[in-house]
Scaffold this motif. Structure first.
Motif: not given
Length: 428
Positions: A173-176, A308-316, A369-372
């Protein structure tokens, strides 16, 4: 009134108005005769076009709005558009004068369509990955059984205890954030065409050649498998993204093994059939700055993913919404969890038994908001069709036509599918 390729310049009383267009962008600039030095800069276009509009307004003001000079003003704007580059939503949102959503970004969200998060019907499923990888046989079997219902009814869940260190997720997240904080000129080094299969790309909105409504987001996409590529700025990005891509891939492959078993197939069925040893994996970062009117803009409109499948993370900050039982539910989960959604090729492979979930990204007026997102798909040359084993066992005919994965991606991202379902084009 004079109309040009850039738009329309017209007079109304003592005011001059420029309506400029750039890839479906209609930007309004109102200039009062007594306020020549305070004229508004257009919003949502580049500084080049903004300066041209100011110049056009100056021509109009100092030459008493003669028709000849009116036409000159419009031509100035036309020329600027031809030579301009696309601006970023970050630059727009950083403007001190921004207090409303420009018309080009207008997108109304109906609050009546949103789910009550306290309603048990909308309790998001949670999958404990540790029970898949190190639990007892009974615990693993229970998770596999639970996945059947989750994949049929939701097509979405939150994965916890997945083994990816929280420090690595935060580092990504920080790198993004570091990338999106670079000056626009440096980020433009990564601009490219609209082919999702390119090494990397950076841009704003989605596809400026197709978008009917501009999106409140900047983004980058990097191809990380089967070959690993990376942004080379900021300096720490490559090392962090390499480790994060490897570790998140392990999670995605464990999920596909569990899904294979939930279908009554061998654990490696999806991996082998979809040629995932050469499978396409992307790393997609999204930047959603604060929006003055979040109910009148959208980060990403409703869509399904092509893989097929997507994973996602985000900041707070929350913002991901998934569609469930006709309502939109804002996803709120543990900060160290992966949001997991099934995508189109999974729905095709399972002949519609498992669901590619519709989802979207909303914006807020409080903080960035940042999401990856980390999409995982077949190899680009794989032809995907409903699994014959499943069709025979269920006694069903295939519901979808076979299609090469690369061609499917191109179909999904073409103008004919703007905010529409790609499934409509491949139904058998």
């Amino acid at each position: 009134m004079v109309e040009t390729n850039a738009g329309v310049v017209r007079l109304q009383g003592s005011k001059a108005y420029c309506h400029l267009k750039a890839s479906s962008l209609a930007t309004f600039c109102g200039v009062h005769q007594e306020m020549a030095n305070l004229c508004l800069w257009p919003i949502g276009i580049t500084d080049t076009v903004a300066r041209a509009t100011r110049k056009a307004s100056h021509i109009l003001l100092t030459n008493h709005f003669h028709h000849h000079n009116l036409k000159m003003a419009a031509v100035v704007a036309d020329q600027a558009l031809e030579n301009s580059n696309v601006s970023s939503i970050k630059s727009l949102a950083d403007s001190q004068a921004l207090n409303s959503v420009p018309s080009a970004y207008a997108f109304n969200i109906n609050p009546n369509d949103e789910a009550d998060p306290n309603d048990p019907e909308f309790a998001i499923p949670i999958v404990d990955m540790s029970l898949l990888t190190s639990g007892s046989p009974d615990e693993r079997a229970k998770i596999i059984r639970d996945l059947v219902k989750i994949c049929q009814e939701w097509g979405f869940f939150i994965a916890i205890n997945h083994g990816v260190p929280e420090s690595l997720m935060k580092g990504m997240i920080d790198a993004c954030h570091g990338f999106f904080s670079l000056p626009d000129e440096e980020k433009k080094e990564f601009k490219s065409g609209n082919d999702v299969l390119e090494m990397f790309k950076y841009g704003t909105s989605y596809n400026l050649a197709l978008d009917k409504v501009l999106l409140w987001r900047d983004f980058f996409k990097v191809r990380t498998h089967p070959e690993f590529f990376s942004l080379y700025k900021p300096a720490s990005f490559s090392e962090t993204s390499l480790e994060f891509s490897k570790r998140s891939r392990e999670v995605a492959l464990e999920i596909t093994r569990a899904i294979s078993e939930s279908l009554g197939l061998e654990p490696d069925y999806i991996y082998n059939t979809m040629n995932m040893d050469r499978g396409l994996q992307l790393l997609a970062g999204n930047y959603y700055p604060p929006c003055p009117e979040p109910e009148h803009a959208i980060g990403i409109p409703h869509h399904t993913d092509h893989g097929l499948v997507t994973l996602l993370i985000q900041n707070e900050m929350n913002g991901l919404q998934v569609e469930h039982n006709g309502k939109w539910l804002t996803v709120n989960g543990p900060k160290n969890g992966f949001f997991v959604n099934l995508a189109d090729q999974m729905q095709i492979l399972t002949n519609g038994k498992y669901k590619s979930v519709m989802h979207r990204a909303t914006v807020n007026n409080k903080a960035t908001r940042i999401s990856i997102a980390i999409p995982h798909g077949p190899s680009v040359d794989t032809v995907i069709a409903p699994a014959a084993e499943l069709c025979e066992r269920e006694g069903q005919a295939p519901k979808y036509l076979a299609m090469n994965y690369k061609e499917y991606i191109q179909l999904q991202q073409s103008g004919k599918n703007y905010m529409k379902s790609t499934f409509d084009h491949i139904r058998a």
